[in-house]
Design a protein around this motif. Sequence first.
Motif, PDB file in Angstrom:
ATOM      1  N   ALA A  47       0.936  -1.382   0.074  1.00  0.00           N
ATOM      2  CA  ALA A  47       0.101   0.133   0.091  1.00  0.00           C
ATOM      3  C   ALA A  47       0.914   1.262   0.059  1.00  0.00           C
ATOM      4  O   ALA A  47       0.448   2.305  -0.503  1.00  0.00           O
ATOM      5  CB  ALA A  47      -0.982   0.036   1.193  1.00  0.00           C
ATOM      6  N   GLY A  48       2.185   1.073   0.585  1.00  0.00           N
ATOM      7  CA  GLY A  48       2.986   2.258   0.615  1.00  0.00           C
ATOM      8  C   GLY A  48       3.404   2.765  -0.736  1.00  0.00           C
ATOM      9  O   GLY A  48       3.578   3.836  -1.284  1.00  0.00           O
ATOM     10  N   ASP A  49       3.724   1.530  -1.607  1.00  0.00           N
ATOM     11  CA  ASP A  49       4.033   1.923  -3.099  1.00  0.00           C
ATOM     12  C   ASP A  49       2.706   2.348  -3.706  1.00  0.00           C
ATOM     13  O   ASP A  49       2.786   3.195  -4.584  1.00  0.00           O
ATOM     14  CB  ASP A  49       4.368   0.648  -3.717  1.00  0.00           C
ATOM     15  CG  ASP A  49       5.790   0.042  -2.972  1.00  0.00           C
ATOM     16  OD1 ASP A  49       6.631   0.852  -3.229  1.00  0.00           O
ATOM     17  OD2 ASP A  49       5.964  -0.758  -2.672  1.00  0.00           O
ATOM     18  N   LEU A  50       1.675   1.840  -3.501  1.00  0.00           N
ATOM     19  CA  LEU A  50       0.534   2.508  -4.110  1.00  0.00           C
ATOM     20  C   LEU A  50       0.240   3.793  -4.202  1.00  0.00           C
ATOM     21  O   LEU A  50       0.144   4.700  -4.977  1.00  0.00           O
ATOM     22  CB  LEU A  50      -0.624   1.400  -3.791  1.00  0.00           C
ATOM     23  CG  LEU A  50      -2.083   1.641  -4.504  1.00  0.00           C
ATOM     24  CD1 LEU A  50      -2.891   0.688  -4.468  1.00  0.00           C
ATOM     25  CD2 LEU A  50      -2.874   2.958  -4.115  1.00  0.00           C
ATOM     26  N   MET A  51       0.363   4.431  -2.846  1.00  0.00           N
ATOM     27  CA  MET A  51       0.413   5.716  -2.548  1.00  0.00           C
ATOM     28  C   MET A  51       1.397   6.625  -3.113  1.00  0.00           C
ATOM     29  O   MET A  51       1.104   7.782  -3.649  1.00  0.00           O
ATOM     30  CB  MET A  51       0.199   6.001  -1.123  1.00  0.00           C
ATOM     31  CG  MET A  51      -1.180   5.072  -0.471  1.00  0.00           C
ATOM     32  SD  MET A  51      -2.582   5.814  -1.177  1.00  0.00           S
ATOM     33  CE  MET A  51      -2.742   7.793  -0.865  1.00  0.00           C
ATOM     34  N   MET A  52       2.432   6.083  -3.070  1.00  0.00           N
ATOM     35  CA  MET A  52       3.755   6.941  -3.428  1.00  0.00           C
ATOM     36  C   MET A  52       3.763   6.903  -5.025  1.00  0.00           C
ATOM     37  O   MET A  52       4.017   8.173  -5.682  1.00  0.00           O
ATOM     38  CB  MET A  52       5.001   6.184  -3.032  1.00  0.00           C
ATOM     39  CG  MET A  52       6.321   7.082  -3.318  1.00  0.00           C
ATOM     40  SD  MET A  52       6.350   8.797  -2.161  1.00  0.00           S
ATOM     41  CE  MET A  52       6.890   7.946  -0.710  1.00  0.00           C
ATOM     42  N   VAL A  53       3.203   5.952  -5.762  1.00  0.00           N
ATOM     43  CA  VAL A  53       3.351   6.090  -7.279  1.00  0.00           C
ATOM     44  C   VAL A  53       2.240   7.007  -7.440  1.00  0.00           C
ATOM     45  O   VAL A  53       2.160   7.804  -8.417  1.00  0.00           O
ATOM     46  CB  VAL A  53       3.051   4.701  -7.728  1.00  0.00           C
ATOM     47  CG1 VAL A  53       2.655   4.767  -9.408  1.00  0.00           C
ATOM     48  CG2 VAL A  53       4.212   3.670  -7.624  1.00  0.00           C
ATOM     49  N   SER A  54       1.123   6.595  -6.928  1.00  0.00           N
ATOM     50  CA  SER A  54      -0.292   7.756  -7.057  1.00  0.00           C
ATOM     51  C   SER A  54       0.394   9.153  -6.868  1.00  0.00           C
ATOM     52  O   SER A  54      -0.217  10.089  -7.734  1.00  0.00           O
ATOM     53  CB  SER A  54      -1.099   7.154  -6.140  1.00  0.00           C
ATOM     54  OG  SER A  54      -1.915   5.914  -6.515  1.00  0.00           O
ATOM     55  N   VAL A  55       1.144   9.559  -5.951  1.00  0.00           N
ATOM     56  CA  VAL A  55       1.567  10.920  -5.611  1.00  0.00           C
ATOM     57  C   VAL A  55       2.411  11.401  -6.714  1.00  0.00           C
ATOM     58  O   VAL A  55       2.239  12.362  -7.526  1.00  0.00           O
ATOM     59  CB  VAL A  55       2.099  11.116  -4.143  1.00  0.00           C
ATOM     60  CG1 VAL A  55       2.714  12.327  -4.163  1.00  0.00           C
ATOM     61  CG2 VAL A  55       1.038  11.070  -3.101  1.00  0.00           C
ATOM     62  N   LEU A  56       3.199  10.503  -7.139  1.00  0.00           N
ATOM     63  CA  LEU A  56       4.229  10.850  -7.989  1.00  0.00           C
ATOM     64  C   LEU A  56       3.966  10.890  -9.447  1.00  0.00           C
ATOM     65  O   LEU A  56       4.316  11.922 -10.267  1.00  0.00           O
ATOM     66  CB  LEU A  56       5.589   9.878  -7.981  1.00  0.00           C
ATOM     67  CG  LEU A  56       6.180   9.871  -6.938  1.00  0.00           C
ATOM     68  CD1 LEU A  56       7.283   8.675  -6.772  1.00  0.00           C
ATOM     69  CD2 LEU A  56       7.124  11.007  -6.550  1.00  0.00           C
ATOM     70  N   ARG A  57       2.732  10.347  -9.554  1.00  0.00           N
ATOM     71  CA  ARG A  57       2.278  10.393 -11.208  1.00  0.00           C
ATOM     72  C   ARG A  57       1.699  11.848 -11.543  1.00  0.00           C
ATOM     73  O   ARG A  57       1.611  12.263 -12.711  1.00  0.00           O
ATOM     74  CB  ARG A  57       1.038   9.644 -11.128  1.00  0.00           C
ATOM     75  CG  ARG A  57       1.270   8.076 -11.339  1.00  0.00           C
ATOM     76  CD  ARG A  57       0.032   7.059 -11.601  1.00  0.00           C
ATOM     77  NE  ARG A  57      -0.485   7.360 -12.841  1.00  0.00           N
ATOM     78  CZ  ARG A  57      -1.654   7.805 -13.185  1.00  0.00           C
ATOM     79  NH1 ARG A  57      -2.265   8.504 -12.216  1.00  0.00           N
ATOM     80  NH2 ARG A  57      -2.113   8.106 -14.493  1.00  0.00           N
TER      81      ARG A  57
END
Length: 216
Positions: free
Chosen positions: A164-174
């Motif tokens: 879930a940490g990656d999901l949130m981080m990728v979502s933000v960086l997009r």
Amino acid sequence: MTKPVITAYKWVPPFAQGLVRDTRARWAFEEVGIDYEVDVIDLPYAKSEAHRRFQPFGQIPTYSDGKVEIFESGAIVLHIASLAPGLLPDDPAGRARAVQWAIAALNSIEPFVQQLAVVDVFEADRDWSKARRPKVIEDLKGRLTDLEAALGDGEWLDGDGFTAGDLMMVSVLRALRNTGVLDGFPKLAAYIARGEARPAFKKAIADHMAVFAAAA
């Protein structure tokens, strides 16, 4: 638990399509394999008293499953992740690190990303925006430098397992797409690409974009 329902906007301007925060909840549902429904609302309803009783800031997404009613994309993603395997490791330390990175995405990275959106889009016509932009870029690149160092040569933030940490981080960086900021961060650019290549993301983003196509 009844089938979960999230809210999403019927339409947003083209620059925001693909980035609205219901994508985060959609992606989480797809990763853990939970079926869900979407209540598509317009902006006037989002700002109405009826919606504000559920989401006091007049935003989306919201989540409801008959027992739990919550707002804020991070809280929603972490709740979804707790319902089925796929986004949170089994061991307590791993779960804690996944939550840590989800919060880091929202608290340590997203505010800097959003400042760029403020000066480039939302308040680009303000006299101070052009003068402030170099400092915004400097601060953002400082955070991205730290993040890229933390990622190192790993596939994901906590090693080989997507959380879930990656999901949130990728979502933000997009949200940095088409800004050129990531040109100096090849490891982060590759990290985002790995996230976007996941079948669950592809399904989530396709469903998200289909709402706008239907409204056109």
